[in-house]
Structure formats: C-alpha cells, structure tokens
Scaffold this motif. Sequence first.
Motif, PDB file in Angstrom:
ATOM      1  N   PHE A  85      -5.191  -0.167  11.294  1.00 48.43           N
ATOM      2  CA  PHE A  85      -6.377   0.465  10.709  1.00 48.43           C
ATOM      3  C   PHE A  85      -6.590   1.651  11.247  1.00 48.43           C
ATOM      4  CE2 PHE A  85     -11.029   1.462  10.921  1.00 48.43           C
ATOM      5  CZ  PHE A  85     -11.194   1.485   9.487  1.00 48.43           C
ATOM      6  N   GLN A  92       1.291   8.306   7.592  1.00 45.47           N
ATOM      7  CA  GLN A  92       0.700   7.615   8.313  1.00 45.47           C
ATOM      8  C   GLN A  92       0.636   6.094   8.049  1.00 45.47           C
ATOM      9  OE1 GLN A  92      -3.428  10.262   7.964  1.00 45.47           O
ATOM     10  NE2 GLN A  92      -3.812   8.495   9.180  1.00 45.47           N
ATOM     11  N   THR A 152      -3.876   4.360   9.782  1.00 43.03           N
ATOM     12  CA  THR A 152      -3.789   4.383   8.566  1.00 43.03           C
ATOM     13  C   THR A 152      -5.305   5.288   8.216  1.00 43.03           C
ATOM     14  OG1 THR A 152      -4.747   2.389   7.910  1.00 43.03           O
ATOM     15  CG2 THR A 152      -2.210   2.621   7.865  1.00 43.03           C
ATOM     16  N   THR A 153      -6.040   5.304   9.233  1.00 42.22           N
ATOM     17  CA  THR A 153      -7.290   5.992   8.854  1.00 42.22           C
ATOM     18  C   THR A 153      -7.390   7.418   9.773  1.00 42.22           C
ATOM     19  OG1 THR A 153      -8.617   4.539  10.437  1.00 42.22           O
ATOM     20  CG2 THR A 153      -8.483   4.054   8.050  1.00 42.22           C
ATOM     21  N   ALA A 154      -8.363   7.180  10.789  1.00 42.88           N
ATOM     22  CA  ALA A 154      -8.457   8.516  11.474  1.00 42.88           C
ATOM     23  C   ALA A 154      -7.242   8.894  12.350  1.00 42.88           C
ATOM     24  CB  ALA A 154      -9.658   8.188  12.660  1.00 42.88           C
ATOM     25  N   ASN A 155      -6.282   7.947  12.617  1.00 41.20           N
ATOM     26  CA  ASN A 155      -5.134   8.242  13.280  1.00 41.20           C
ATOM     27  C   ASN A 155      -5.514   8.957  14.743  1.00 41.20           C
ATOM     28  OD1 ASN A 155      -2.449   7.795  13.743  1.00 41.20           O
ATOM     29  ND2 ASN A 155      -1.959   9.756  12.712  1.00 41.20           N
ATOM     30  N   GLN A 157      -1.229  11.059   4.473  1.00 41.84           N
ATOM     31  CA  GLN A 157      -1.684   9.703   4.113  1.00 41.84           C
ATOM     32  C   GLN A 157      -0.283   8.774   4.077  1.00 41.84           C
ATOM     33  OE1 GLN A 157      -3.650   8.151   0.730  1.00 41.84           O
ATOM     34  NE2 GLN A 157      -4.594   6.461   1.959  1.00 41.84           N
ATOM     35  N   TRP A 175       0.755  -1.180  -0.023  1.00 41.78           N
ATOM     36  CA  TRP A 175       0.010   0.043   0.035  1.00 41.78           C
ATOM     37  C   TRP A 175       0.920   1.286  -0.113  1.00 41.78           C
ATOM     38  CZ3 TRP A 175      -3.621   1.492   4.643  1.00 41.78           C
ATOM     39  CH2 TRP A 175      -4.212   2.497   3.980  1.00 41.78           C
ATOM     40  N   ARG A 219      -5.308   4.848  19.390  1.00 38.01           N
ATOM     41  CA  ARG A 219      -4.347   3.897  18.838  1.00 38.01           C
ATOM     42  C   ARG A 219      -3.536   3.487  20.161  1.00 38.01           C
ATOM     43  NH1 ARG A 219      -0.741   7.735  15.413  1.00 38.01           N
ATOM     44  NH2 ARG A 219       0.823   7.036  17.230  1.00 38.01           N
TER      45      ARG A 219
END
Length: 146
Positions: free
Chosen positions: A106, A58, A109-112, A55, A26, A117
Amino acid sequence: MLDWPEKLLFAAALAQLALIFGLMIWLGFIRVPLVTSGKVRIKDVALSKEAWPQQAKQVSNAVDNQFQLPLLFYAVVLLLLWSGITDWPEVILAWVFVALRFAHAFIHTTANRVDQRFFIYAAGFFVLMTLWIVVALRLFLYSGPV
C-alpha cells in the motif's frame, strides 16, 4: 485433512498470493493502456523501467518486492504443512507477516514514503525471521515422526 491451524496458515499463504496477483493485474491495467495509446513505446521499456510513468514504476516495484521476503515465507509455510507441527504461534506470525506485506505494498503504491516503507519492510523481516526461528526450534525439539 488439515486442522484449523494448518487451514489458517494456508489461508495466509493464499492471501499473500492474492496480493501478488492483485498487484500484477493492477500493473496490467496501468501498462496496457499506456502502450496501446502510444504514451509509452515498447522499445523504450523493453530493457528498462525508466520510460514508464511514476505510478507504473511504483506498482512494478511493489510486484518485484513480492518476490523477495515472501519467497522465504512460502518456504516456511510449506515446511510447516509438510511437517505437521503448525500451531497458533506460527499462524499468528504468518498473518502478521502477510498484513505487513499488504501495508508495505500500500505504501509502495501510494505515497511511497521510503521511511515508512523501510519500517514496515523491517518489521516484516523480523516477523519472518521470528517465524523461522520458532519453526526451527519446534522441529529440533519435536520428538514425533515428521
């Protein structure tokens, strides 16, 4: 030949590896177009991640994070497979750890959200520590050949 607990333990390790490989692929799909289009210059990212867009940072940070706790996970999996003492508690703890690593990646890599986390990271830490304690006790208490 591996018994079912060993096979499922090895499958957990493979799932963790799949997470790493997936994140790395990715990251390549994110970074290569940025460089080839000229949006990011190689000299600007040669020594620092700062020039990458959010992104890319992240996902890169999520990849980096897979080389922290998971290294201790691979070590305990190898110890279990080598010793032949794997049983269902170790398998369950291993899969819970891997599930938490997927959840952590997840979130990363998204909302962080750092609070989420951290909670997931801490849970994974305690699951992994528990796995190591269980394995250490089993090895110390095990009376057969290793």
